[in-house]
Design an enzyme around this catalytic site. Sequence first.
Site, PDB file in Angstrom:
ATOM      1  N   GLY A 277       0.789  -1.234   0.000  1.00 53.71           N
ATOM      2  CA  GLY A 277       0.000   0.000   0.000  1.00 53.71           C
ATOM      3  C   GLY A 277       0.813   1.272   0.000  1.00 53.71           C
ATOM      4  O   GLY A 277       0.250   2.354   0.137  1.00 53.71           O
ATOM      5  N   GLU A 319       4.745  -5.982   1.168  1.00 52.42           N
ATOM      6  CA  GLU A 319       4.237  -6.409  -0.134  1.00 52.42           C
ATOM      7  C   GLU A 319       3.919  -5.219  -1.042  1.00 52.42           C
ATOM      8  O   GLU A 319       2.761  -4.943  -1.330  1.00 52.42           O
ATOM      9  CB  GLU A 319       2.939  -7.213   0.072  1.00 52.42           C
ATOM     10  CG  GLU A 319       3.099  -8.365   1.020  1.00 52.42           C
ATOM     11  CD  GLU A 319       1.768  -9.012   1.391  1.00 52.42           C
ATOM     12  OE1 GLU A 319       1.780 -10.218   1.680  1.00 52.42           O
ATOM     13  OE2 GLU A 319       0.735  -8.326   1.387  1.00 52.42           O
ATOM     14  N   PRO A 320       4.921  -4.519  -1.513  1.00 52.19           N
ATOM     15  CA  PRO A 320       4.654  -3.358  -2.368  1.00 52.19           C
ATOM     16  C   PRO A 320       4.283  -3.771  -3.785  1.00 52.19           C
ATOM     17  O   PRO A 320       4.859  -4.711  -4.333  1.00 52.19           O
ATOM     18  CB  PRO A 320       6.014  -2.646  -2.385  1.00 52.19           C
ATOM     19  CG  PRO A 320       7.001  -3.771  -2.269  1.00 52.19           C
ATOM     20  CD  PRO A 320       6.363  -4.789  -1.352  1.00 52.19           C
ATOM     21  N   ARG A 322       2.231  -1.083  -6.246  1.00 49.06           N
ATOM     22  CA  ARG A 322       2.219   0.224  -6.885  1.00 49.06           C
ATOM     23  C   ARG A 322       3.525   0.997  -6.731  1.00 49.06           C
ATOM     24  O   ARG A 322       4.000   1.616  -7.685  1.00 49.06           O
ATOM     25  CB  ARG A 322       1.078   1.044  -6.251  1.00 49.06           C
ATOM     26  CG  ARG A 322       0.901   2.428  -6.808  1.00 49.06           C
ATOM     27  CD  ARG A 322      -0.025   3.251  -5.881  1.00 49.06           C
ATOM     28  NE  ARG A 322      -1.066   2.447  -5.284  1.00 49.06           N
ATOM     29  CZ  ARG A 322      -2.328   2.394  -5.712  1.00 49.06           C
ATOM     30  NH1 ARG A 322      -2.693   3.105  -6.730  1.00 49.06           N
ATOM     31  NH2 ARG A 322      -3.217   1.630  -5.096  1.00 49.06           N
ATOM     32  N   ARG A 363      -9.026   3.501 -13.323  1.00 48.68           N
ATOM     33  CA  ARG A 363      -8.904   4.091 -11.985  1.00 48.68           C
ATOM     34  C   ARG A 363      -9.618   5.435 -11.815  1.00 48.68           C
ATOM     35  O   ARG A 363     -10.235   5.658 -10.767  1.00 48.68           O
ATOM     36  CB  ARG A 363      -7.434   4.184 -11.558  1.00 48.68           C
ATOM     37  CG  ARG A 363      -6.794   2.787 -11.387  1.00 48.68           C
ATOM     38  CD  ARG A 363      -5.424   2.824 -10.736  1.00 48.68           C
ATOM     39  NE  ARG A 363      -5.517   3.286  -9.368  1.00 48.68           N
ATOM     40  CZ  ARG A 363      -5.191   4.497  -8.956  1.00 48.68           C
ATOM     41  NH1 ARG A 363      -4.716   5.397  -9.809  1.00 48.68           N
ATOM     42  NH2 ARG A 363      -5.324   4.833  -7.703  1.00 48.68           N
ATOM     43  N   TYR A 367     -12.089   4.942  -8.872  1.00 47.20           N
ATOM     44  CA  TYR A 367     -11.647   5.511  -7.590  1.00 47.20           C
ATOM     45  C   TYR A 367     -11.585   7.034  -7.612  1.00 47.20           C
ATOM     46  O   TYR A 367     -11.025   7.623  -6.697  1.00 47.20           O
ATOM     47  CB  TYR A 367     -10.229   5.025  -7.250  1.00 47.20           C
ATOM     48  CG  TYR A 367     -10.031   3.548  -7.202  1.00 47.20           C
ATOM     49  CD1 TYR A 367     -10.728   2.765  -6.288  1.00 47.20           C
ATOM     50  CD2 TYR A 367      -9.113   2.928  -8.044  1.00 47.20           C
ATOM     51  CE1 TYR A 367     -10.525   1.395  -6.232  1.00 47.20           C
ATOM     52  CE2 TYR A 367      -8.899   1.560  -7.992  1.00 47.20           C
ATOM     53  CZ  TYR A 367      -9.607   0.802  -7.088  1.00 47.20           C
ATOM     54  OH  TYR A 367      -9.392  -0.541  -7.039  1.00 47.20           O
ATOM     55  N   CYS A 394     -18.248   4.789 -24.434  1.00 43.98           N
ATOM     56  CA  CYS A 394     -19.596   5.328 -24.330  1.00 43.98           C
ATOM     57  C   CYS A 394     -20.016   5.472 -22.870  1.00 43.98           C
ATOM     58  O   CYS A 394     -20.952   4.819 -22.409  1.00 43.98           O
ATOM     59  CB  CYS A 394     -20.555   4.425 -25.088  1.00 43.98           C
ATOM     60  SG  CYS A 394     -20.211   4.474 -26.843  1.00 43.98           S
ATOM     61  N   GLU A 395     -19.301   6.282 -22.139  1.00 42.62           N
ATOM     62  CA  GLU A 395     -19.596   6.576 -20.739  1.00 42.62           C
ATOM     63  C   GLU A 395     -19.113   7.994 -20.503  1.00 42.62           C
ATOM     64  O   GLU A 395     -17.973   8.316 -20.857  1.00 42.62           O
ATOM     65  CB  GLU A 395     -18.765   5.682 -19.789  1.00 42.62           C
ATOM     66  CG  GLU A 395     -19.028   4.209 -19.856  1.00 42.62           C
ATOM     67  CD  GLU A 395     -20.240   3.792 -19.060  1.00 42.62           C
ATOM     68  OE1 GLU A 395     -20.659   4.547 -18.158  1.00 42.62           O
ATOM     69  OE2 GLU A 395     -20.765   2.705 -19.358  1.00 42.62           O
TER      70      GLU A 395
HETATM   71  C1  PLP Z   1      -3.084  -5.154  -3.221  1.00 45.01           C
HETATM   72  C2  PLP Z   1      -2.291  -5.706  -2.104  1.00 45.01           C
HETATM   73  C3  PLP Z   1      -0.957  -5.347  -1.949  1.00 45.01           C
HETATM   74  C4  PLP Z   1      -0.267  -4.327  -2.828  1.00 45.01           C
HETATM   75  O1  PLP Z   1      -0.836  -3.068  -2.709  1.00 45.01           O
HETATM   76  P1  PLP Z   1      -0.074  -1.799  -3.362  1.00 45.01           P
HETATM   77  O2  PLP Z   1      -0.995  -0.670  -3.037  1.00 45.01           O
HETATM   78  O3  PLP Z   1       0.013  -2.053  -4.817  1.00 45.01           O
HETATM   79  O4  PLP Z   1       1.248  -1.719  -2.706  1.00 45.01           O
HETATM   80  C5  PLP Z   1      -0.234  -5.968  -0.964  1.00 45.01           C
HETATM   81  N1  PLP Z   1      -0.798  -6.873  -0.133  1.00 45.01           N
HETATM   82  C6  PLP Z   1      -2.099  -7.232  -0.240  1.00 45.01           C
HETATM   83  C7  PLP Z   1      -2.654  -8.236   0.668  1.00 45.01           C
HETATM   84  C8  PLP Z   1      -2.886  -6.662  -1.224  1.00 45.01           C
HETATM   85  O5  PLP Z   1      -4.172  -7.015  -1.322  1.00 45.01           O
END
Ligand code: PLP
Length: 469
Positions: A277, A319-320, A322, A363, A367, A394-395
């Site tokens: 995240g 867990e990156p 993005r 996105r 979002y 078409c939106e």
């Molecule tokens: C989507 C997700 C991520 C990666 O999120 P990013 O915003 O791309 O870093 C990591 N762990 C889990 C469990 C996720 O669902």
Amino acid sequence: MSRAHEAGALHAEAGHREPHWLRPPLDVNALVPQLWSSTAHRGGDGRVRVGGMALTDLAAEHGTPTYVLDEADFRSRAAAFCSAFAGFDVYYSGKAFMCAALLDWVAADGLNLDVCSGGELGLALRAGFDPRRIGFHGNNKSDAELVRALDAGVGRIVLDSLQEIERLSILAERSAAEPNVLLRVTVGVEAHTHEYIATAHEDQKFGFSIAGGDAYEATSRVLADPQLRLAGLHSHIGSQIWDTSGFEVAVRRVLALHARVCDELGVTLPELDLGGGFGIAYTTQDDPEPFDVLAKGLRDIVDYECRALGIAVPALSVEPGRAIVGPAMCTLYEVGTTKQVPLGGEATRLYVSVDGGMSDNIRPALYDADYSCTLASRASPEPAILARVVGKHCESGDIVVKDEFLPADVQPGDLLAVPGTGAYCRSLASNYNHVPRPGVVAVRDGACQVIVRRETEDDMFVLDVGMPA
Ligand SMILES: *Cc1c(COP(=O)(O)O)cnc(C)c1O
């Protein structure tokens, strides 16, 4: 709380004004460095180049829209993340974007991989990614997906429900496997950009609630199960997070459970996963902390809480997705139409229509995400005017860039480039309106390589079994 950060400002104004964060640029031809991959620049001839390739040349050779992946940027970003987070296990989140060529780099650069479906697992396995370095997520993995993960010998499976614990135990016994598992817990923290909210419980589908007691129950069930090896707890609090403030509450809550498990169940959990995240800058309003500041912040928070609880610091993983791939790509579009739309009174808005849209970047529609863009095929001597870049679907919500200053002479045939499209664009792409999905071209040192081919009409129609041959 709004899950999208600038909608309020956008809708509050009369319509023709820029949002408060968007300043008219001093030089409409300048690239804002923090929004672009590291090799992007405008050459002396006015054309934007990435990886030593002029984007006009890429458009001529590969068509538009096309995703352009800056390989050197991706790899140096992955390396910078790993060195900032030294001591952590880093799992690249494949759902942000993956393909076989990119997984080769992920593997070569020492990252592990997170997948969350049979398809993502299948891609990784077929691409030859070491299964022991794969983590398997998901709140509703099927038996077939779990068996596939067991048979492949994935390094860890992140469990999400009591039913899944039971199912995995039975399947593991049948496969004579003893998988490492983590338990995804919900800590009651929801982070979005620089804001987070901490609540007693979270009304969402993922994980075991700590506050509700499910997480402790799940931990004791896994520990009692002869087939499953509990590696630790897992918490993921959101996306597009810019600093560590949201993690403080999350870490305190997850480590309190971790310590309670040690204390009452007599086991030391070796690992703790803090999820992904980590945010990026899509526009000048975004200001994420650098990787080393985030890493130090997380380490300090974990150290402090472990000391306070009197427990050993577990092995940490993150867990990156993005943060690594997002800034490494831009999307190249050709302008097809421009239109001054009257807004009442003297006001008008310049609508610039391009040859892609919500099928290659959902996105903004999904979002309310903001992006920026630049005229990539030439420098312009004209002043900057506020424009809205829209797609061909078409939106009316088919917006590519809600607000951006572009040169006043932007016209059909110009190329626009939108930076920051590496994450959750190609991976969320669709065939809406039967528009073929763009390909991905990797560029490096003046050379380019197609790593995902552009879809053709035949690719789209091949599933339509009623189609005459
Ligand atoms: C989507 C997700 C991520 C990666 O999120 P990013 O915003 O791309 O870093 C990591 N762990 C889990 C469990 C996720 O669902």
